[in-house]
Structure formats: C-alpha cells, structure tokens
Enzyme design. Structure first.
Site, PDB file in Angstrom:
ATOM      1  N   MET A  96       0.847  -1.202   0.000  1.00 27.99           N
ATOM      2  CA  MET A  96       0.000   0.000   0.000  1.00 27.99           C
ATOM      3  C   MET A  96       0.879   1.247   0.000  1.00 27.99           C
ATOM      4  SD  MET A  96      -2.742  -1.343   2.855  1.00 27.99           S
ATOM      5  CE  MET A  96      -1.460  -1.522   4.122  1.00 27.99           C
ATOM      6  N   ASP A  97       1.393   1.604  -1.145  1.00 33.45           N
ATOM      7  CA  ASP A  97       2.369   2.689  -1.239  1.00 33.45           C
ATOM      8  C   ASP A  97       1.724   3.957  -1.801  1.00 33.45           C
ATOM      9  OD1 ASP A  97       4.827   3.874  -0.986  1.00 33.45           O
ATOM     10  OD2 ASP A  97       5.643   3.055  -2.841  1.00 33.45           O
TER      11      ASP A  97
END
Length: 314
Positions: A96-97
């Site tokens: 989850m960047d």
C-alpha cells in the site's frame, strides 16, 4: 539482427497480421480490450518474416504480456473489465504505497494520507470478497519503517490500534504476521483480541504484515528449524521446502498476485520467500486513489498471463 531491430519488425508485423488499428507506430501504446484478449493465441500461429527461434518469439510474447501501465485500455468502465471467475487469484499480496505522496500533493499533512488506510482496506476487502478472492496480505509496516520520524511512527502505532478495533466486527478473518513483541503493548493486546474474535469468520482472510520483513521471516524460520534439530525434534535429512514453509509466519498458500501502488517497482523486503512464483503488477495509482476499477485492472492483467512455474507451456 539485433534485439531492437527484431522488436521493431515484430511489432510492425504483429500490427499488420492482427489488424490492430490502435498501434500507430512500431511499439504498442494503447490497445483495446477486444484486441488484447486474443493476442497470445494468435501469436502461436502467426507467421512472421523474421529469422527468429521459437524461444525468441516466446520472449517477445512474454514481454508483451508483462506490460502493466504501458498497455492502456480504451474503455475504463468497470462493467467492461470482463474477469474470468475461474481465473480469479486466490491470494493477493498488497503493498500500500503512496499515502504520504498523496497527502503532500494535496497540501495536507502526511498523516491525512495514512488515515485513509482503514477505509481503503475496508473497500478492497469488500470488493475482494465479492470477486471470490480468499486471502489479502497487506504490507502495513516493515521492519525498516522504524527509521521514520518518531512522530510518524507513534501516529502509525495509534492508527493500527484504531484499525484493529474497526476490523473487530467487519466480518473478515484478521491475522497478523511480523515481530509483534517489538510493538507497543496496547497494540499487541488489540491484535490478540482481533485475531481471537475474528478467527471463526468465514470468507475473506485479511493478513496484516506489521513490523514484518522478508529477511526477518526467513531468519526466524531458520532459527526455529535449527533449534528443533539441535533438540532432536527433527533430522537434518527431513529439512525440505515444505518443512521450511511451515515455519514461515504466513500460514496460507503463497500469493498468486502482488499489487504495488504508488509507481515504485520493487518488493521492499516483503514476502521474499513466498513471492518466488507470484505475478507482479505495478501501478502509478497512489493507494488512497486505488479503487474497484484499479483492482479489476490488476486482476485482468493477471488473467492474461501464462503462469509456467518454471515449466514450458508453449
């Protein structure tokens, strides 16, 4: 003939043979859904005026299939992303960047981006459940993230407490992998309560990688095996791949698909052992903006690949 000339001739021939109207030059820039679906089948019978081995043609075919953001679909409506139910990945790993970059781009504090982890993961879990995905493993906090500022780390620890309280009654099974002993005691208690409360939930299994790293996981598994061998609980000859995987923290089948948001193209010490034959999908979309359309695009891209697991299917 050098590889660049071969590739150029290949795409020119492919454009002509398949009548791909959207290819304006010798390299693909945009391709419609209908055109994309049959390309691999047609490649097998396509007669190209090239002096090239079957292996060389296969490499170019594979290269074509591995385009992620470079192949843009003409129609982005969710209903037009025709997913095959039998090819839905059972396990998706998710990096989850982009939370901080999302906040900065909007002139907000970085914490505002982090806050969206909870509602966004709820949305992804809801969509995944409807699609028939069985496991989501989300990378929440790595063993290297302790290097961030104390203020940000403290905020994230508090946010994770809120996260587990929120997911107590969300209806999915929640479990955590990573070194929990280094986490704040209040967070450890939240994790234990959530895991115990949700362990009987059916359907989607959400695995949160918290204070997790692939190096850490492999090392702890190795130490566990060595300790058992030294205490006579197993023979060295018994050590094999299956036994080693039993000692890893992930207690479910390895991921079929890795999705990383935010544009970076690396695994960042995530599930290093488990990703050996996982398909990778990288998107420039920042995690707070990642929604149903983006998830379906990733799955569709996965469904158009040939998974060989070291074998040969051509």
């Amino acid at each position: 003939m050098n590889s660049s000339i071969v590739s150029q001739h290949f795409f020119i021939s492919l454009k002509s043979s398949l009548d791909l109207q959207c290819w304006k030059s010798s390299s693909p820039s945009s391709i419609s859904m209908g055109e994309f679906k049959g390309i691999h089948d047609k490649l097998q019978i396509l007669k190209l005026p090239l002096t090239m081995s079957d292996r060389g043609l296969s490499k170019i075919s594979c290269s074509l299939s591995l385009q992620t953001e470079k192949l843009r679909y003409d129609n982005d409506d969710n209903d037009d992303l025709e997913l095959h139910e039998e090819l839905i990945p059972k396990h998706i790993a998710l990096i989850m960047d982009g939370n901080r970059r999302w906040a900065k781009a909007k002139g907000l504090e970085v914490y505002e981006g982090h806050k969206l982890i909870i509602p966004k993961l709820k949305e992804i879990c809801d969509i995944s459940s409807k699609l028939g995905i069985q496991v989501i493993t989300a990378f929440a906090f790595s063993t290297e993230n302790w290097k961030r500022s104390k203020e940000e780390v403290d905020f994230l620890m508090q946010l994770f407490e809120e996260f587990f309280n929120e997911f107590l009654r969300f209806g999915v099974r929640v479990s955590v992998i990573g070194c929990k002993s280094n986490l704040p005691m209040t967070l450890q208690k939240c994790i234990a309560l959530t895991e115990e409360t949700t362990k009987g939930n059916k359907g989607l299994h959400l695995v949160i990688a918290l204070n997790y790293g692939g190096y850490y996981d492999i090392l702890q598994a190795t130490k566990s095996i060595v300790n058992k061998a030294m205490n006579g609980l197993l023979d060295v000859e018994d050590i094999n791949k299956n036994l080693f995987e039993q000692e890893l923290e992930s207690k479910c089948p390895n991921p079929d698909l890795l999705i990383r948001t935010g544009g970076e193209q690396r695994v960042s010490n995530f599930l290093l052992w488990q990703l050996a034959y996982t398909e990778f999908y990288f998107t420039n979309t920042l995690f707070p903006d990642f929604g149903e359309k983006d998830l379906k695009k990733a799955i569709l891209n996965f469904q158009q690949r040939h998974r060989r697991f070291g074998g040969h299917t051509y």
